[in-house]
Write a protein that holds these residues in place. Sequence first.
Motif, PDB file in Angstrom:
ATOM      1  N   LYS A  52       1.030  -1.333   0.110  1.00 43.75           N
ATOM      2  CA  LYS A  52       0.003  -0.115   0.081  1.00 43.75           C
ATOM      3  C   LYS A  52       0.801   1.062  -0.105  1.00 43.75           C
ATOM      4  O   LYS A  52       0.320   2.286   0.168  1.00 43.75           O
ATOM      5  CB  LYS A  52      -0.930  -0.139   1.165  1.00 43.75           C
ATOM      6  CG  LYS A  52      -1.796  -1.275   1.102  1.00 43.75           C
ATOM      7  CD  LYS A  52      -3.145  -1.021   2.242  1.00 43.75           C
ATOM      8  CE  LYS A  52      -3.899  -2.265   2.162  1.00 43.75           C
ATOM      9  NZ  LYS A  52      -5.383  -2.065   2.788  1.00 43.75           N
ATOM     10  N   TYR A  54       2.079   3.912  -1.464  1.00 47.65           N
ATOM     11  CA  TYR A  54       2.003   4.482  -2.921  1.00 47.65           C
ATOM     12  C   TYR A  54       2.974   5.230  -3.481  1.00 47.65           C
ATOM     13  O   TYR A  54       3.110   5.322  -4.661  1.00 47.65           O
ATOM     14  CB  TYR A  54       0.480   5.302  -3.081  1.00 47.65           C
ATOM     15  CG  TYR A  54       0.508   6.310  -1.941  1.00 47.65           C
ATOM     16  CD1 TYR A  54       0.957   7.571  -2.594  1.00 47.65           C
ATOM     17  CD2 TYR A  54       0.232   6.410  -0.740  1.00 47.65           C
ATOM     18  CE1 TYR A  54       0.993   8.853  -1.714  1.00 47.65           C
ATOM     19  CE2 TYR A  54       0.084   7.497   0.058  1.00 47.65           C
ATOM     20  CZ  TYR A  54       0.712   8.654  -0.320  1.00 47.65           C
ATOM     21  OH  TYR A  54       0.452   9.881   0.383  1.00 47.65           O
ATOM     22  N   GLU A  55       3.685   5.927  -2.672  1.00 45.76           N
ATOM     23  CA  GLU A  55       4.945   6.815  -3.113  1.00 45.76           C
ATOM     24  C   GLU A  55       5.917   5.884  -3.692  1.00 45.76           C
ATOM     25  O   GLU A  55       6.598   6.212  -4.593  1.00 45.76           O
ATOM     26  CB  GLU A  55       5.710   7.415  -1.847  1.00 45.76           C
ATOM     27  CG  GLU A  55       4.664   8.608  -1.342  1.00 45.76           C
ATOM     28  CD  GLU A  55       5.409   9.243  -0.160  1.00 45.76           C
ATOM     29  OE1 GLU A  55       5.591  10.360  -0.323  1.00 45.76           O
ATOM     30  OE2 GLU A  55       5.495   8.544   0.805  1.00 45.76           O
ATOM     31  N   LEU A  83      -4.619   3.845  -5.016  1.00 47.96           N
ATOM     32  CA  LEU A  83      -4.045   3.716  -3.624  1.00 47.96           C
ATOM     33  C   LEU A  83      -4.309   5.396  -2.875  1.00 47.96           C
ATOM     34  O   LEU A  83      -4.770   5.312  -1.762  1.00 47.96           O
ATOM     35  CB  LEU A  83      -2.778   3.307  -3.336  1.00 47.96           C
ATOM     36  CG  LEU A  83      -2.381   1.814  -3.489  1.00 47.96           C
ATOM     37  CD1 LEU A  83      -0.860   1.408  -3.512  1.00 47.96           C
ATOM     38  CD2 LEU A  83      -3.084   1.089  -2.444  1.00 47.96           C
ATOM     39  N   ASN A  84      -4.331   6.068  -3.693  1.00 53.76           N
ATOM     40  CA  ASN A  84      -4.296   7.448  -3.223  1.00 53.76           C
ATOM     41  C   ASN A  84      -4.791   8.474  -4.513  1.00 53.76           C
ATOM     42  O   ASN A  84      -4.102   9.102  -5.244  1.00 53.76           O
ATOM     43  CB  ASN A  84      -3.004   8.137  -2.817  1.00 53.76           C
ATOM     44  CG  ASN A  84      -3.126   9.609  -2.083  1.00 53.76           C
ATOM     45  OD1 ASN A  84      -4.360  10.223  -2.221  1.00 53.76           O
ATOM     46  ND2 ASN A  84      -2.033  10.061  -1.598  1.00 53.76           N
ATOM     47  N   LYS A  86      -6.019  11.489  -4.670  1.00 53.03           N
ATOM     48  CA  LYS A  86      -5.733  12.629  -4.497  1.00 53.03           C
ATOM     49  C   LYS A  86      -4.183  12.830  -4.575  1.00 53.03           C
ATOM     50  O   LYS A  86      -3.669  14.239  -4.539  1.00 53.03           O
ATOM     51  CB  LYS A  86      -6.237  13.135  -2.878  1.00 53.03           C
ATOM     52  CG  LYS A  86      -7.262  12.815  -2.520  1.00 53.03           C
ATOM     53  CD  LYS A  86      -8.330  13.945  -3.258  1.00 53.03           C
ATOM     54  CE  LYS A  86      -9.813  13.814  -2.689  1.00 53.03           C
ATOM     55  NZ  LYS A  86     -10.863  14.555  -3.719  1.00 53.03           N
ATOM     56  N   TYR A  87      -3.447  12.267  -5.191  1.00 50.95           N
ATOM     57  CA  TYR A  87      -2.123  12.342  -5.442  1.00 50.95           C
ATOM     58  C   TYR A  87      -1.985  12.921  -6.852  1.00 50.95           C
ATOM     59  O   TYR A  87      -1.667  12.288  -7.919  1.00 50.95           O
ATOM     60  CB  TYR A  87      -1.291  10.923  -5.174  1.00 50.95           C
ATOM     61  CG  TYR A  87       0.502  11.202  -4.866  1.00 50.95           C
ATOM     62  CD1 TYR A  87       0.803  11.697  -3.837  1.00 50.95           C
ATOM     63  CD2 TYR A  87       1.189  10.684  -5.914  1.00 50.95           C
ATOM     64  CE1 TYR A  87       1.918  11.789  -3.563  1.00 50.95           C
ATOM     65  CE2 TYR A  87       2.582  10.840  -5.739  1.00 50.95           C
ATOM     66  CZ  TYR A  87       2.976  11.464  -4.442  1.00 50.95           C
ATOM     67  OH  TYR A  87       4.418  11.444  -4.293  1.00 50.95           O
TER      68      TYR A  87
END
Length: 136
Positions: A52, A54-55, A83-84, A86-87
């Motif tokens: 998880k 995401y970076e 996973l994100n 909003k990235y």
Amino acid sequence: MKFFFKVYILLFCFQVSAQVDKKFDEGLMKFLDKDFVNAKEIFTEVIKLDPKNYESYYYVGVCNIKLSLFTESIINFDDVIKLNPKYAKAYYNRGVAKFYLSMNESGCSDFRKAVEVQPGYDDAIKAIMQFCKEYK
């Protein structure tokens, strides 16, 4: 007995978290040194330890762009967005990869989404102004 099991689980989770942080930092150093092959490998190891993170998917995607592996990078940015959502940087870089593959209209949609998610995102705004006039 339950107490010792809980302590063991906590210690195990702490060790995995510390290992993930250490590996991530190692990957970041390789990335900053422009050693994209080894950075990608290390970030992939981080993903195996923490699916998880995401970076790490993001940095694998950027490494893939730097290595001219554009289709693979799109898949990585898709994973980041799952996973994100909003990235904003994931949308922007997915748009960049799509432009390399002549998927210009879809790339412009990603640039716009990056600005929607993060208003004022300069790189995405510049890309829209430069490349997306005909894809409104």
